[in-house]
Design a protein around this motif. Structure first.
Motif, PDB file in Angstrom:
ATOM      1  N   GLU A  29       0.790  -1.225   0.000  1.00 29.12           N
ATOM      2  CA  GLU A  29       0.000   0.000   0.000  1.00 29.12           C
ATOM      3  C   GLU A  29       0.823   1.277   0.000  1.00 29.12           C
ATOM      4  O   GLU A  29       0.279   2.367  -0.106  1.00 29.12           O
ATOM      5  CB  GLU A  29      -0.959  -0.017   1.189  1.00 29.12           C
ATOM      6  N   SER A  86      -3.641  -0.125  -3.922  1.00 29.93           N
ATOM      7  CA  SER A  86      -4.299   0.777  -2.977  1.00 29.93           C
ATOM      8  C   SER A  86      -5.726   1.091  -3.415  1.00 29.93           C
ATOM      9  O   SER A  86      -6.654   1.110  -2.599  1.00 29.93           O
ATOM     10  CB  SER A  86      -3.501   2.075  -2.853  1.00 29.93           C
ATOM     11  N   ARG A  89      -7.969  -2.061  -2.987  1.00 33.11           N
ATOM     12  CA  ARG A  89      -8.212  -2.360  -1.586  1.00 33.11           C
ATOM     13  C   ARG A  89      -9.165  -1.349  -0.961  1.00 33.11           C
ATOM     14  O   ARG A  89     -10.114  -1.723  -0.256  1.00 33.11           O
ATOM     15  CB  ARG A  89      -6.901  -2.389  -0.804  1.00 33.11           C
ATOM     16  N   LEU A  93     -12.924  -2.633   0.480  1.00 32.51           N
ATOM     17  CA  LEU A  93     -13.130  -2.873   1.908  1.00 32.51           C
ATOM     18  C   LEU A  93     -14.586  -2.734   2.362  1.00 32.51           C
ATOM     19  O   LEU A  93     -15.086  -3.609   3.087  1.00 32.51           O
ATOM     20  CB  LEU A  93     -12.223  -1.961   2.737  1.00 32.51           C
ATOM     21  N   ILE A 120      -4.841  -9.140  -0.977  1.00 36.59           N
ATOM     22  CA  ILE A 120      -4.544  -7.749  -0.676  1.00 36.59           C
ATOM     23  C   ILE A 120      -5.502  -7.167   0.356  1.00 36.59           C
ATOM     24  O   ILE A 120      -5.292  -6.045   0.818  1.00 36.59           O
ATOM     25  CB  ILE A 120      -4.516  -6.882  -1.951  1.00 36.59           C
ATOM     26  N   ALA A 121      -6.536  -7.899   0.729  1.00 34.74           N
ATOM     27  CA  ALA A 121      -7.427  -7.459   1.810  1.00 34.74           C
ATOM     28  C   ALA A 121      -8.166  -8.659   2.365  1.00 34.74           C
ATOM     29  O   ALA A 121      -8.540  -9.572   1.622  1.00 34.74           O
ATOM     30  CB  ALA A 121      -8.422  -6.410   1.317  1.00 34.74           C
ATOM     31  N   GLU A 135      -4.429 -11.541   4.605  1.00 34.86           N
ATOM     32  CA  GLU A 135      -3.917 -10.325   3.980  1.00 34.86           C
ATOM     33  C   GLU A 135      -2.392 -10.358   3.876  1.00 34.86           C
ATOM     34  O   GLU A 135      -1.687 -10.626   4.847  1.00 34.86           O
ATOM     35  CB  GLU A 135      -4.356  -9.106   4.778  1.00 34.86           C
TER      36      GLU A 135
END
Length: 273
Positions: A29, A86, A89, A93, A120-121, A135
């Motif tokens: 990130e 980034s 993600r 979320l 990634i999440a 993650e």
């Protein structure tokens, strides 16, 4: 069935886990403050500060004058890949949290790079017995739900390139049986979703669907993971429906994101997809 790839250690060390997760956050990130790391790890600021200080000491992180910690020279992920990761993600979320609220199982966002799939999440569910956060973890793509779905998007020539024998010269046992893999990918294309029963980790079942850009190019995958003892085939339809609804909502959010085309970022930021 393939032998499960990973088994959780019987005696996990929390401090090591915190350091590895913090390093993955910085790697994927681009940077975070002490407070942000503390919140993500669920620890006190003092604990997060000690973790980050050790990462700096070992060159896994650097500490800028703006008080933001960033990936250090040891971490290999190129800085230019931070944009896509980034954006994906951040957009995903809220949808992962909604999936967890609906099905009460852990939800994940996964992307593919070459023959690997990276989580990634992850948003954990509230149940005492649950799949933990993945993650930052990386698995062979053909052993994960989203990885398989993303592989199914490749042409025959692209799949041959990903799994070219010369790439596995030093690790031939890790190369999948391509005939079996092609047959499985054909089934996944017809189904539109994937079910993984203990292929990546013993005692774990996952269901996944794709996330696409406005032109139909696959960007990544959403999945839910659960202990195999709780998986019931009678829930499959509702689990897939929840994932599909969240994937479509995420796609709409990505299409509105600054009026930019996620496909261009994908092609630029994730080489060798």
């Amino acid at each position: 069935m393939d032998k499960p790839l990973k088994t959780p250690p019987p005696y996990p060390i929390a401090s090591v886990d915190h350091a590895l997760r913090a390093a993955a956050i910085l790697q994927m990130e681009g940077g975070a403050t002490v407070s942000q790391i503390a919140e993500r790890l669920g620890v006190a600021r003092s604990t997060a500060h000690r973790v980050l200080a050790m990462l700096v000491y070992r060159d896994f992180a650097v500490h800028g004058e703006d008080r933001v910690y960033r990936a250090g020279p040891v971490l290999e992920l190129a800085a230019h890949s931070q944009s896509l990761v980034s954006r994906l993600r951040a957009a995903a979320l809220p949808h992962l949290h909604r999936v967890v609220d609906l099905v009460d199982e852990t939800a994940n966002l996964i992307v593919r790079t070459g023959d690997t799939a990276r989580f990634i999440a992850s948003v954990e569910c509230r149940q005492a017995l649950r799949a933990g956060s993945r993650e930052g973890m990386v698995f062979p793509a053909h052993r994960t739900t989203a990885g398989l779905l993303l592989l199914a998007e490749l042409t025959a020539e692209e799949l041959d390139e990903v799994y070219a024998a010369e790439r596995y010269r030093d690790r031939p046992a890790e190369r999948p049986d391509l005939a079996r893999l092609r047959a499985e990918l054909r089934r996944l294309r017809r189904n539109g979703f994937a079910v993984n029963k203990e292929r990546s980790e013993r005692g774990l079942v996952a269901i996944g669907v794709l996330v696409r850009d406005r032109d139909g190019t696959a960007l990544g995958g959403l999945s839910v993971s659960m202990p195999s003892v709780r998986y019931d085939t009678g829930r499959l339809q509702s689990l897939v429906a929840a994932l599909e609804a969240s994937a479509r909502a995420l796609e709409r959010d990505l299409a509105r994101d600054l009026g930019r085309d996620p496909a261009r970022d994908t092609a630029r930021d994730l080489p060798d997809r």
